[in-house]
Write an enzyme that holds these catalytic residues in place. Sequence first.
Site, PDB file in Angstrom:
ATOM      1  N   GLY A 366      -6.599  -8.541  -2.691  1.00 35.62           N
ATOM      2  CA  GLY A 366      -5.367  -8.836  -3.418  1.00 35.62           C
ATOM      3  C   GLY A 366      -5.535 -10.029  -4.328  1.00 35.62           C
ATOM      4  O   GLY A 366      -6.533 -10.749  -4.241  1.00 35.62           O
ATOM      5  N   PRO A 367      -4.581 -10.266  -5.208  1.00 35.12           N
ATOM      6  CA  PRO A 367      -4.678 -11.394  -6.144  1.00 35.12           C
ATOM      7  C   PRO A 367      -4.598 -12.734  -5.422  1.00 35.12           C
ATOM      8  O   PRO A 367      -4.207 -12.803  -4.253  1.00 35.12           O
ATOM      9  CB  PRO A 367      -3.474 -11.188  -7.072  1.00 35.12           C
ATOM     10  N   PRO A 368      -4.963 -13.827  -6.119  1.00 29.02           N
ATOM     11  CA  PRO A 368      -4.916 -15.159  -5.476  1.00 29.02           C
ATOM     12  C   PRO A 368      -3.484 -15.548  -5.095  1.00 29.02           C
ATOM     13  O   PRO A 368      -2.532 -15.203  -5.788  1.00 29.02           O
ATOM     14  CB  PRO A 368      -5.452 -16.099  -6.572  1.00 29.02           C
ATOM     15  N   GLY A 369      -3.370 -16.246  -3.965  1.00 23.12           N
ATOM     16  CA  GLY A 369      -2.084 -16.829  -3.590  1.00 23.12           C
ATOM     17  C   GLY A 369      -1.140 -15.928  -2.822  1.00 23.12           C
ATOM     18  O   GLY A 369       0.009 -16.277  -2.615  1.00 23.12           O
ATOM     19  N   GLY A 371      -1.693 -14.992   0.293  1.00 23.86           N
ATOM     20  CA  GLY A 371      -1.739 -15.355   1.716  1.00 23.86           C
ATOM     21  C   GLY A 371      -2.821 -14.668   2.509  1.00 23.86           C
ATOM     22  O   GLY A 371      -2.681 -14.493   3.717  1.00 23.86           O
ATOM     23  N   THR A 373      -6.044 -15.687   3.185  1.00 26.67           N
ATOM     24  CA  THR A 373      -6.764 -16.590   4.096  1.00 26.67           C
ATOM     25  C   THR A 373      -5.862 -17.069   5.230  1.00 26.67           C
ATOM     26  O   THR A 373      -6.260 -17.073   6.398  1.00 26.67           O
ATOM     27  CB  THR A 373      -7.321 -17.791   3.309  1.00 26.67           C
ATOM     28  N   SER A 689      -4.590   3.499 -19.048  1.00 27.12           N
ATOM     29  CA  SER A 689      -3.215   3.828 -18.653  1.00 27.12           C
ATOM     30  C   SER A 689      -2.204   3.722 -19.794  1.00 27.12           C
ATOM     31  O   SER A 689      -1.046   4.071 -19.622  1.00 27.12           O
ATOM     32  CB  SER A 689      -2.767   2.935 -17.482  1.00 27.12           C
ATOM     33  N   LYS A 732       3.415  -2.598 -11.752  1.00 27.01           N
ATOM     34  CA  LYS A 732       3.964  -2.153 -13.036  1.00 27.01           C
ATOM     35  C   LYS A 732       5.478  -1.934 -12.940  1.00 27.01           C
ATOM     36  O   LYS A 732       6.236  -2.301 -13.845  1.00 27.01           O
ATOM     37  CB  LYS A 732       3.257  -0.868 -13.487  1.00 27.01           C
TER      38      LYS A 732
END
Length: 787
Positions: A366-369, A371, A373, A689, A732
Amino acid sequence: MSSEIAAPHNEAVPDLSNLPVLPLRDVVVYPHMVIPLFVGRGKSIKALEAAMVENKRIVLVAQRQSSQDEPSSSDLFMMGTSASVLQLLKLPDGTVKVLVEGEQRVRIIEYLNNNDYLAASVALIEEVSQVFSVQEVEIMTRSLMSQFEQYIKLNKKLPLEVLSSLSGIDDPGRLVDTIAAHLSLKIEDKQDLLEILDIGTRLERLMAVIEGEIDLLQVEKRVRGRVKRQMEKSQREYYLNEQMKAIQKELGEVSEEGSEIEQLEKAIVNAGMPKEALTKAKAELNKLKLMPPMSAEATVIRNYLDWMLNVPWKKRNKIQFDLNKAQQLLDRDHYGLEKVKERIVEYLAVQQRVKRIKGPIICLVGPPGVGKTSLGQSIANATGRTFIRIALGGVRDEAEIRGHRRTYIGSMPGKIIQKLCQAKVKNPLIMLDEVDKMAMDFRGDPAAALLEVLDPEQNHTFNDHYLEVNYDLSDVMFIATANSLEIPAPLLDRMEVIRLAGYTDDEKIHIAENYLILKQMKLNGLKTSELEIRSGAIQEIIRYYTREAGVRNLERAIANLCRKVVKELISSKRSKKIIINRNSIEKYLGVKVYRYGLAETHDQVGQVTGLAWTSVGGELLTIEASMMSGKGKVLHTGKLGEVMQESIHAAMTVVRSRSVVLGLSDDFFETHDFHVHVPEGATPKDGPSAGIGMCTALVSVVKKIPVKADVAMTGEITLRGQVLPIGGLKEKLLAAQRGGIKHVIIPIENKKDLTEIPENVLKKLTIHPVDTIEEVLSIALDSNPLA
C-alpha cells in the site's frame, strides 16, 4: 650391478664441427666448474656414450624451459660450455651419473640432429677485458669478495669453507664464474652471466645480483626475527596464564562452577539444540580445548559458541488464542483495514484447532502512511508474539540475510538469526519492512536469499552461513511490507499479498478525531480544555494541506496546529479554550497548499474528466481534445508515457473506423489535424485506463457535442471499441466523490470490485458499468452521435 668407466688421458684436439650436446635442466655449468650430473633421458645417455667413444668432450647447454622432456634446438640457449667427462657411472635403474668439468665458453653455430642424440657445431670463445682497466677490475674483485662474504654470513646454506677455496683463485674471470656457480639464481640470470664475455662487465653484473640477494636475505632475517619474538611472546603469555590459573585455584578464587570450558559444556547441553547443532557445538568445543586460550582461532571458536548458545532453540512465546481479545486489540490500534484483521483472526482460529501450524507469510502492499509498519506491532500484540522489525531498504548484500562465513574476520550471522537472538524466542513476529526497496550488486542478491526464508516448505531447514547448521523458521510469523509490487516474481509467489488502499476522507477524519489529535495534544502538553479542532477544520486540512493516501502528513499538520496553539497560549497568557474551525484554519496553517480536485461545472466540447491512480491515491484527470484544419496529423502533449500515447492512437483508430456511422466524409481525417492534451503538463502520466476518455474527447470535438461535466470515466479501449478492466477502482471513485462527480463510467468487468467500496461513497455516485464505446458515448455526451 653398476659399472664404472674412467676416462683415459687423451690430449687430441677435439673436432668442434660435431660435438655431442647434453641439455641441462635448471643448471648452467661455467668453465673450471666440476659438477656431478644425473642423466636419465635416452638421447642424453647416447650423447654421453658418443663422447666417451670419441674424446670425452661434450657441450653442456641449458634448456629455456625445464619442463621440456624432448628439447629441440629452439628450446636451448645459443651459448654453452665445452666440458670433459671425468667419470661415468651407470646405475641399476638405467640412469647414468656423470662427473664433468667445464672447460671453455662456446657459441653454438648450429645444432645438428643426429638420429640418436643432439649434436652441435661450436666455436670456442675467449674472454676479453676491454671496458674496465686492470686496476678497476682488481678493485671490483675485492668488492665482490667482500660482498660474497656478507652473503655467506646471511645465507646459512653455504659453508664458510667456500671463502677459503676462493682465496686461491687469482684469475678474475674464473673467480666470477666460481662465485656465480654458488648462487641460487634464476636460470635466465645464470645464463646471462655465462654470455657476458667482458670480465669487468661480468664482475659489475654479479655484484648487482649479489646486492639484490643480500637485500632479500636481510628482509627475510627481519621477518624471521619478528615471527620468533611473537611466538616467544605468545608462549610466555600462555605460560603466565596457566600459572595464574594454578595460583587462583590454590587461593580458591576460581568459582565452584569451574572453568570457562566447563561452563560452555554445561550451557551446550542445556541449550536444547537439535542433534545436528549439538554435534557441531561439541566438535567446536573439543577444538577449543586443544588450543591456547590467547590464540586468534580460539577467539573465533569462542564467538561462534556464544552465538550458538544465544540462538533460541526451544523457548517460545505463548500464543494468544482469545479471538475476541485479539479483535479488540486490532480495532483499538487501527481503524479500517478489515481484510488484514480478518486474516489474522482466521489464523488464530485455525491454530486453536491445530496444535502446530506453520506461521503465515503475509505481504502488506500500500502507499506510504497507511499504517503498514504499525500494523505489524498490533498483530504481534494481538497474537502474543515478540515483535521484531528488519529494515530491508537499501540492503544489497546477500550476507545481510544469510550471514558471513567464518573464514572472514569479524564475520557474524545474518539479520534473521541476529534478530532471533535479540527476541530470545523461536516463534516471534518478524516484519520485513520495505521489501520492495532491496537492491542487488556484485555482493549478491538479498531477494534471492529471502526465497528460502519465506518458503514454508523450505524454511524449516534455513541454513545460515555463519552457524553452518539448519535452523527451523517455520514457527516464525513473517509480515512483509511494500509500497508497490515491484518485487521479484519468485519472492512475490511465496507471500500472501493483502492490498491496503488509501483511506477515504471520512476514514481520515475518524482517525484524526480518535487517534491523531489526542496523540499530538499529549505530545505538545495540551489539555482538552485548551483546544478543540472541529471536523470541518480536519476536512479542510485533508483537502487543502495534504495530498496522500495515508495520514502521515495529516498528523504533521495537526502537530503544527498544536505547536502554534501552545505558542499562542503562552505568549497571550489566555486561559480561554481555542476552537479551530473551517474558517480559522488558514490563520494557523497559512495559505492553502493544494487545489482540491473539483470537476468542471459547465459542459464543454472536447473536454472529458478522466480518473487516475497515483501512489498517493486517486486524482481527477482532465483530457482535452482540439481539431483544426490540416493534413491529418495527431499531436499529444502533457508529458505522456508510451502506453498513454498508444491509447491516443487506439482511440483515434476507433473514431476513424466509425466515420460512416458518425456521418463524416471520406477525406475528413486527411484534412484535419487533432491535438490531445492532458494537463498538468509537468507531471508525468502513463497507463491505458484513459483510453475511453481519449475516445470520448475525440468524438466530442469531431461532432461538436459537449461532454457532460458531472460524468467521469475510466477504462482501456480496444480497436474494436471494447472497454477493458482497470486497477485502483477504489482510489478513483474516492477522487470522483471528492471532486463532486455524480456519474462514473467503469468497465463492466470491474463491477465485481464495487463490493470493496465504502457504502457512503457509493451512495453519492451513480456507477455505469459499460462494455463498449457506444455505451460510453450515449452516457457521456449531451446527445448520442451514433443514434
